[in-house]
Design a protein around this motif. Structure first.
Motif, short mmCIF file in Angstrom:
data_model
loop_
_atom_site.label_atom_id
_atom_site.label_comp_id
_atom_site.label_asym_id
_atom_site.label_seq_id
_atom_site.Cartn_x
_atom_site.Cartn_y
_atom_site.Cartn_z
N THR A 1 111.96 69.99 -50.01
CA THR A 1 113.13 70.70 -50.44
C THR A 1 112.99 72.03 -51.16
O THR A 1 113.57 72.79 -50.84
CB THR A 1 113.80 69.78 -51.30
OG1 THR A 1 113.82 68.40 -51.02
CG2 THR A 1 115.42 69.99 -51.38
N CYS B 1 114.81 66.54 -45.25
CA CYS B 1 114.89 66.42 -43.93
C CYS B 1 116.06 67.80 -43.21
O CYS B 1 116.14 68.17 -42.17
CB CYS B 1 115.78 65.16 -43.19
SG CYS B 1 114.53 63.92 -43.27
N ALA B 2 116.82 68.14 -44.41
CA ALA B 2 117.55 69.31 -43.97
C ALA B 2 116.67 70.53 -43.79
O ALA B 2 116.86 71.30 -43.05
CB ALA B 2 118.54 69.80 -45.06
N VAL B 3 115.52 70.50 -44.44
CA VAL B 3 114.40 71.51 -44.25
C VAL B 3 113.61 71.23 -42.83
O VAL B 3 113.28 72.10 -42.01
CB VAL B 3 113.46 71.66 -45.42
CG1 VAL B 3 112.42 72.64 -45.17
CG2 VAL B 3 114.16 72.11 -46.59
N MET B 4 112.97 70.02 -43.11
CA MET B 4 111.94 69.50 -42.08
C MET B 4 112.34 68.94 -40.74
O MET B 4 111.62 68.56 -40.04
CB MET B 4 111.02 68.54 -42.78
CG MET B 4 110.36 69.15 -44.13
SD MET B 4 109.31 70.68 -43.57
CE MET B 4 107.82 70.16 -43.17
N GLY B 5 113.77 68.58 -40.76
CA GLY B 5 114.20 67.63 -39.58
C GLY B 5 113.55 66.50 -39.81
O GLY B 5 113.05 66.07 -40.83
N TYR B 6 113.66 65.27 -38.59
CA TYR B 6 113.31 64.03 -38.89
C TYR B 6 112.28 63.70 -37.97
O TYR B 6 112.10 62.43 -37.78
CB TYR B 6 114.26 63.14 -39.25
CG TYR B 6 115.69 63.09 -38.41
CD1 TYR B 6 115.76 62.35 -37.27
CD2 TYR B 6 116.76 63.97 -38.77
CE1 TYR B 6 116.85 62.23 -36.41
CE2 TYR B 6 117.90 63.87 -37.76
CZ TYR B 6 117.63 63.22 -36.91
OH TYR B 6 118.70 63.00 -35.79
N ASN C 1 120.45 59.04 -38.28
CA ASN C 1 120.91 60.27 -39.23
C ASN C 1 122.25 60.03 -39.79
O ASN C 1 123.36 60.18 -38.97
CB ASN C 1 120.71 61.92 -38.57
CG ASN C 1 121.16 62.92 -39.39
OD1 ASN C 1 121.01 62.74 -40.48
ND2 ASN C 1 121.26 64.01 -38.57
N LEU D 1 122.43 68.04 -41.52
CA LEU D 1 120.99 68.38 -40.87
C LEU D 1 120.97 67.86 -39.41
O LEU D 1 121.72 66.94 -39.05
CB LEU D 1 119.81 67.55 -41.77
CG LEU D 1 119.93 66.32 -41.81
CD1 LEU D 1 119.16 65.59 -40.93
CD2 LEU D 1 119.56 66.10 -43.23
N GLY E 1 115.93 70.32 -37.97
CA GLY E 1 115.70 70.88 -39.38
C GLY E 1 115.78 72.43 -39.41
O GLY E 1 116.30 72.87 -38.32
N ASN E 2 115.30 73.02 -40.35
CA ASN E 2 115.57 74.27 -40.50
C ASN E 2 114.22 75.12 -40.28
O ASN E 2 113.25 75.42 -40.77
CB ASN E 2 115.81 74.93 -42.24
CG ASN E 2 115.94 76.28 -42.33
OD1 ASN E 2 115.69 77.18 -41.61
ND2 ASN E 2 116.73 76.61 -43.21
N GLN F 1 110.79 76.17 -42.05
CA GLN F 1 109.40 75.58 -41.63
C GLN F 1 108.36 76.45 -41.42
O GLN F 1 107.17 76.43 -41.83
CB GLN F 1 109.55 74.48 -40.65
CG GLN F 1 110.45 73.42 -40.73
CD GLN F 1 111.01 72.84 -39.47
OE1 GLN F 1 110.35 72.98 -38.38
NE2 GLN F 1 112.02 72.02 -39.59
#
Lengths: 384, 374
Positions: free
Chosen positions: A142, A196-201, A245, A251, A255-256, A260
């Motif tokens: 995050t 996960c908002a940053v990295m996705g899942y 999700n 998200l 992700g973003n 990343q």
């Protein structure tokens, strides 16, 4: 308030809980991964609403808590230096190192400043060219983009008086460590929404498949947490184990991408020590070689700092979900947010601190610790 | 009220001094840290402040009047009952939306007197000025004190001024002391709270603290936030004039203005003092949308944020509605609400029903409220 009140509606909460109750055929143990989720659970009394068969244990996702003692001691050693402006996220100030905390250092004249955004350090560095400005870059995925941005901007602007003390950690390796731990009780995860908002899942799929464990990426408002819990319970009851999700308003799977990319430009994956847990392979980031000019560990002589952690503190077991704060003999007595002994008591997001802050040190042992049944005779330290 | 923003200089790199208390079990290399020096948290109004009072000040000065630990001392002189109080004011910035340090210095002391039901009469003011303070700023502060004193109907009758070297103060520190008279049929004190009492809050929470915080952080929020700083003595007079069948004015048991540490900390203090429990309903606590939003953004709990123009009153249940009606007719009480009640279970403890229907314990704040990382 728009975008908040909708997720704090008592009637909808009751309906979700009712569905959960009707879905349950046996007890389940779930872990909420994030410190922010733990905070929300106790602050809103969500655990009090859950049906008796659903137990939430608190995960390792409090960034302040898992920062290892040796990094704290390094931070303190740097912050004590006369020519340093030491910048940190607020709740890091109370984290005890081997000798006191940043508040103590501040009271002795150290220039310790709380920043809301790492980028505030740019301004401070520009305004104080004769001082060394050091930012304590801690946190999970995050905080990684904003922290990475600071290093990137420092290099772009050739701000040679600005450096980062990096103690950046990653969630997926921690989940694997929890699932591999002997005596693991966790059967499903409320996954980390902000991470996960940053990295996705995507990266949670293999974990879910390998350990046959449901992972529901979940938000932080009360209804998010209740819905995430219901989704996890439904998977468990139907024998499914996939990544879902719940936090889809924020998200998606990918992700973003920009964040990343920035992270991988600035950081590379490394082994990291976790306070209370020990070293987890490939569980964090450090600065890439190109940024070594802004790496506080290379600029300051702190390599020799390697303290031992207190033996009484069971925060490692709490972070892995093996124990609850109440199981610790020091909880609420020797160890309080005023005088934290270990990781999980130091930040408001830490499980022990959250329990303490919202009065769980007052609830009796023996009863379900998640349900604050308060008996007059058992209240010993009531708020004194 | 918030402590002064610190502008610390580095005198050298002395190591911290920590007391190592031997752990009763296990060999714990991490000491239990008891602060050997004052940290900012000692001024937060939370647990650290209480510790300071209990461990340093009370042992030295202990006497029956002080031991009551009310916000004012009540002195009997012949037939007269006097309320007597003092308060110091340090705030950065010294001018903020809705007020300034001068207004605060008048309102704060007037309110401490009014919370005993006293009619404030006279104040003293002592100024510590930092070398270099702009004369215009001082004039502005003084003018604003004059206006605030006139509004509250008090006179400033004595004072003192000191100047310290640049860097040894933060522009201006003000200490005010006040005296008021308490009518004979009024008996308001923290230890008067009784199970059954309704807990009335006079208006929205967190306005002052969030104003200061957003000024310091340079944050702007939709819908401006203004400090609520105001003298509450008139509101108290209004409340006490609620008509009763007995013609007595003993229906208000306790009053306190929830300043530093906020509503949560004040309720805990009252519960502890009177050895009663309290149950609060989160949904009934008035709060401005802008303050709520600012707290969400900064990761703070509005129940622990300072107010400078609000009061909490514990009122006998049969009079609560009537008192509330009176309060709502006064501009400073128009958002007043019953937020909970005093109970005889869990003495010393405050429980809160949360907005989604859970229950939690509302504890006191332990030090400075710290913004959380995510």
């Amino acid at each position: 308030m728009k975008y908040l009140d909708e997720y704090r509606d008592g009637e909808i909460a009751a309906r979700i809980v009712d569905k959960m109750r009707r879905t349950l055929t046996r007890p389940w143990v779930l872990m909420e991964v994030c410190g922010g989720q733990t905070h929300s659970i106790v602050k809103n009394g969500i655990d009090y609403l859950l049906p008796a068969g659903v137990e939430l244990v608190h995960g390792p996702g409090c960034p302040v808590c898992v920062t290892p003692l040796e990094m704290i001691d390094k931070a303190h050693a740097i912050a004590r230096l006369p020519n340093v402006i030491f910048c940190s996220f607020g709740d890091m100030l109370r984290v005890p190192g081997s000798e006191g905390d940043l508040f103590t250092i501040k009271s002795l004249g150290g220039d310790v400043r709380v920043v809301y955004s790492p980028l505030e350090c740019l301004k401070i560095a520009r305004a104080n060219p004769k001082k060394q400005v050091v930012f304590f870059a801690i946190g999970f995925e995050t905080t990684a983009p904003a922290n990475a941005m600071l290093a990137w901007r420092a290099r772009e602007e050739s701000l040679n008086n600005l450096s980062l003390l990096v103690s950046q950690v990653l969630v997926p390796p921690a989940l694997e460590a929890i699932l591999e731990a002997p005596g693991n009780r966790v059967q499903g995860f409320l996954g980390p929404g902000h991470v996960c908002a940053v990295m996705g899942y995507r990266e949670y799929d293999p974990i879910s498949a390998r350990y046959h464990v449901p992972i529901v990426i979940t938000g932080f408002e009360p209804l998010d947490i209740l819905q995430g819990t219901l989704m996890t319970v439904r998977q468990l009851e139907s024998g499914r184990a996939t990544v879902e999700n719940q936090y889809s308003r924020i998200l998606d799977r990918e992700g973003n991408r920009a964040a990343q990319q920035l992270i991988s430009t600035v950081f590379e994956v490394c082994d990291r020590k976790w306070r209370g847990i020990g070293t987890i392979p490939l569980s964090g980031y450090h600065l890439r070689g190109e940024f070594s000019r802004h790496d506080a560990e290379k600029l300051f002589d702190v390599a020799g700092i390697a303290p031992r952690e207190p033996e009484i503190c069971i925060s490692g077991q709490i972070l892995r979900g093996l124990k609850k704060p109440h199981d610790c003999p020091a909880f609420g007595t020797l160890c309080t947010p005023q005088r934290p002994l270990g990781a999980t008591m130091v930040s408001a997001e830490g499980a022990c601190a959250a329990y303490y802050t919202y009065g769980r040190h007052l609830s009796p042992h023996g009863s379900d610790p998640m349900h604050p049944v308060i008996r007059e005779t058992e209240i010993i330290h009531a708020n004194r | 009220m918030p402590t002064a923003d610190e502008t610390s200089k580095i005198p050298g790199s002395r190591g911290p001094e920590i007391v190592a208390t031997p752990a009763p079990f296990g060999s714990c290399p991490l000491p239990i840290s008891e602060h050997q020096r004052i940290v900012l948290g000692h001024g937060s109004g939370g647990k650290l402040t209480a510790d300071l009072i209990e461990k340093v000040f009370l042992p030295a000065f202990r006497n029956p009047t002080l031991d009551k630990l009310d916000d004012q001392a009540v002195l009997k002189i012949g037939d007269l009952r006097l309320a007597f109080t003092t308060d110091s004011f340090v705030v950065t910035p010294i001018f903020f939306p809705g007020g300034d340090i001068g207004r605060l210095a008048i309102h704060g002391t007037v309110n401490d007197l009014a919370m005993s039901g006293a009619r404030p009469l006279v104040l003293s003011a002592a100024f510590i000025l930092e070398e270099g303070l702009a004369m215009d700023d001082l004039r502005r502060v003084v003018e604003s004190m004059r206006a605030a004193a006139a509004e509250a109907g008090v006179q400033l009758v004595t004072g003192d001024t000191k100047v310290v070297n640049r860097g040894k103060g933060d522009q201006i520190f003000i200490t005010t002391t006040g005296i008021g008279i308490i009518e004979n049929d009024v008996n308001i004190s923290a230890d008067q709270a009784r199970p059954g009492d309704k807990i009335i809050l006079s208006g929205t929470v967190g306005d002052h603290g969030m104003t200061i915080m957003s000024q310091r952080e340079g944050l702007e929020f939709e819908g401006a936030i203004e400090s609520d700083c105001a003298s509450l003595n008139e509101l108290v007079v209004t409340m006490l004039s609620t008509s009763t069948s007995t013609q007595r004015r003993d229906f208000i048991h306790t009053m306190r203005d929830p300043t530093r540490g906020g509503v949560a900390t004040t309720l805990n203090e009252l519960a502890t003092r009177a050895n009663v429990g309290m149950i609060i309903d989160q949904r009934s606590i008035p709060i401005r949308e802008s303050v709520k939003g600012a707290c969400e953004v900064l990761g703070l709990d509005p129940l622990y944020v300072a107010n400078e123009g609000k009061l909490l009153a514990l009122v006998v249940p049969e009079m609560a509605e009537a008192v509330l009606d009176r309060m709502r007719q006064h501009p400073l009480g128009c958002n007043a609400a019953v937020i909970g009640e005093v109970v005889d279970t869990h003495p010393g403890m405050v429980l809160m029903k949360t907005e989604i229907g859970g229950t939690r314990v509302l504890d006191v704040m332990f030090g400075e409220q710290l913004p959380r990382i995510c």
